[in-house]
Design an enzyme around this catalytic site. Structure first.
Site, PDB file in Angstrom:
ATOM      1  N   ASP A   1      23.569 -40.506  80.607  1.00  0.00           N
ATOM      2  CA  ASP A   1      23.349 -39.841  81.899  1.00  0.00           C
ATOM      3  C   ASP A   1      24.669 -39.820  82.652  1.00  0.00           C
ATOM      4  OD1 ASP A   1      22.512 -38.826  84.287  1.00  0.00           O
ATOM      5  OD2 ASP A   1      21.024 -40.372  84.705  1.00  0.00           O
TER       6      ASP A   1
ATOM      7  N   LYS B   1      24.845 -45.015  81.806  1.00  0.00           N
ATOM      8  CA  LYS B   1      25.411 -44.200  82.880  1.00  0.00           C
ATOM      9  C   LYS B   1      26.899 -44.002  82.621  1.00  0.00           C
ATOM     10  CE  LYS B   1      21.796 -43.926  85.734  1.00  0.00           C
ATOM     11  NZ  LYS B   1      21.225 -42.671  86.263  1.00  0.00           N
TER      12      LYS B   1
ATOM     13  N   GLU C   1      21.775 -36.349  79.692  1.00  0.00           N
ATOM     14  CA  GLU C   1      21.025 -36.023  80.910  1.00  0.00           C
ATOM     15  C   GLU C   1      21.977 -35.572  82.008  1.00  0.00           C
ATOM     16  OE1 GLU C   1      18.224 -38.294  84.193  1.00  0.00           O
ATOM     17  OE2 GLU C   1      18.313 -39.098  82.157  1.00  0.00           O
TER      18      GLU C   1
ATOM     19  N   LYS D   1      11.258 -36.605  88.452  1.00  0.00           N
ATOM     20  CA  LYS D   1      11.273 -37.797  89.304  1.00  0.00           C
ATOM     21  C   LYS D   1      10.181 -37.623  90.353  1.00  0.00           C
ATOM     22  CE  LYS D   1      15.055 -39.699  87.507  1.00  0.00           C
ATOM     23  NZ  LYS D   1      16.343 -39.715  88.222  1.00  0.00           N
TER      24      LYS D   1
END
EC number: 5.1.1.-
Length: 336
Positions: free
Chosen positions: A178, A154, A204, A251
């Site tokens: 991401d 992240k 992402e 998701k």
């Protein structure tokens, strides 16, 4: 059919930070559907970005409890189509219910879910393991705590390239990045050049979800593939991602469950987009549902249960990135 709702507050092993929030606990709703001696389980976690809480989800389901409990022999597709108009404003709620119904339906048929779908599992992808934003030292420590073949990192800080350079010193694993909407166009294009040198596989959702012109510009010029997450929430979004992203991350909680998730993956494949399913820090209940989509995926991020200090269920297990199915039918879940 009987509807049973359970609320949990899942404690995380570490504070989990992304570009827009930090959490130590993850509230979660578990839905159980009982019929003919069988139980099916589904899950949806709360999320402030999508303005969804467990009490809201529970209230949504209580409103249509008679409709749910009157269902017996419908297919998951028929059940989803019947319930969707009542829950279209909260896909998270619909997801928990849809997962439970798919699980129950497969158990009553005496099959694992992927068997019911006629999927073969020989070429299933491995899951990554997520390293949330923290100090560089803490991120290195988290990585060393659990050696893994693929890490999802992240980012969305002022030190993003420095972070990845330092992490690269400690592992040869594949990196996925991401940024959770944290970058701009030039930043994404420039970062992609540096990150490719550091063994990054793809980026992402680097930019804000609704900035389609920016996505198109990055799509044209990025040296790394770009995968949509926040820009690809429901079925209608898949077509929008064509020529704006190289792949989509579905998701289940955002799109309304396995039933629409399967359709999104099928459409993405027809458009030549890479396919991925991600998680929202679910327990093994939600993670086990994701596992049955693996044969249709290029990538998967289903490490949610691995991030928990204590799980609430058994089902699929994960070791060194490899996913192993339960011996049980359906999604293979048992609540602890």
């Amino acid at each position: 059919m009987q509807l049973i709702l359970r609320e949990y507050n899942l404690k995380l092993k570490h504070t989990f930070t992304i570009s827009r929030e930090s959490i130590d606990f993850q509230p979660s709703l578990i839905v159980e559907l009982k019929s003919d001696g069988f139980s099916g389980y589904g899950e949806a976690t709360s999320n402030p970005y999508y303005k969804t809480t467990v009490p809201v989800m529970m209230a949504d389901l209580e409103k249509i409890k008679p409709l749910i409990e009157a269902t017996e022999d419908e297919t998951p597709e028929e059940f989803w189509s019947k319930i969707h108009p009542h829950l279209k404003e909260n896909m998270f709620t619909l997801c928990a219910l849809d997962l439970a119904y798919n699980d129950l339906y497969a158990r009553k048929k005496g099959k694992k879910l992927y068997q019911l779908w006629n999927y073969t599992t020989e070429n299933n992808p491995m899951t990554d393991y997520t390293i949330g934003i923290a100090s560089i030292e803490k991120m290195v420590s988290k990585m060393q705590e659990l050696p893994w073949p693929i890490y999802k990192i992240k980012l969305g800080t002022k030190e993003d390239i420095a972070i990845v350079k330092e992490l690269r010193k400690h592992t040869n694993a594949i990196f996925r990045i991401d940024a959770n909407c944290g970058w701009g166009v030039e930043e994404t294009i420039n970062n992609a050049v540096e990150l490719k040198k550091l063994g990054v596989e793809f980026l992402e959702q680097p930019m804000k979800a609704d900035n389609w012109e920016a996505h198109k510009e990055v799509f044209k010029h990025s040296v790394l593939p770009i995968v949509a997450d926040e820009s690809c929430i429901i079925e209608a979004d898949v077509a929008k991602c064509f020529n704006h992203f190289h792949g989509i991350n579905v998701k289940l909680v955002k799109c309304g469950g396995l039933t629409p998730g399967k359709r999104m993956i099928e459409e993405a494949k027809k458009l030549g987009l890479k396919t991925m399913v991600g998680c929202m820090t679910e327990s093994t209940v939600g993670i086990s549902a994701i596992a049955h989509l693996l044969p249709q995926l290029d990538y998967v991020d289903m490490d949610g249960a691995l991030l928990l200090a204590q799980d609430i269920a058994t089902g699929v297990t994960i070791k060194d990135g490899i996913i192993y199915y339960s011996e049980l039918n359906g999604t293979g879940v048992t609540l602890l």
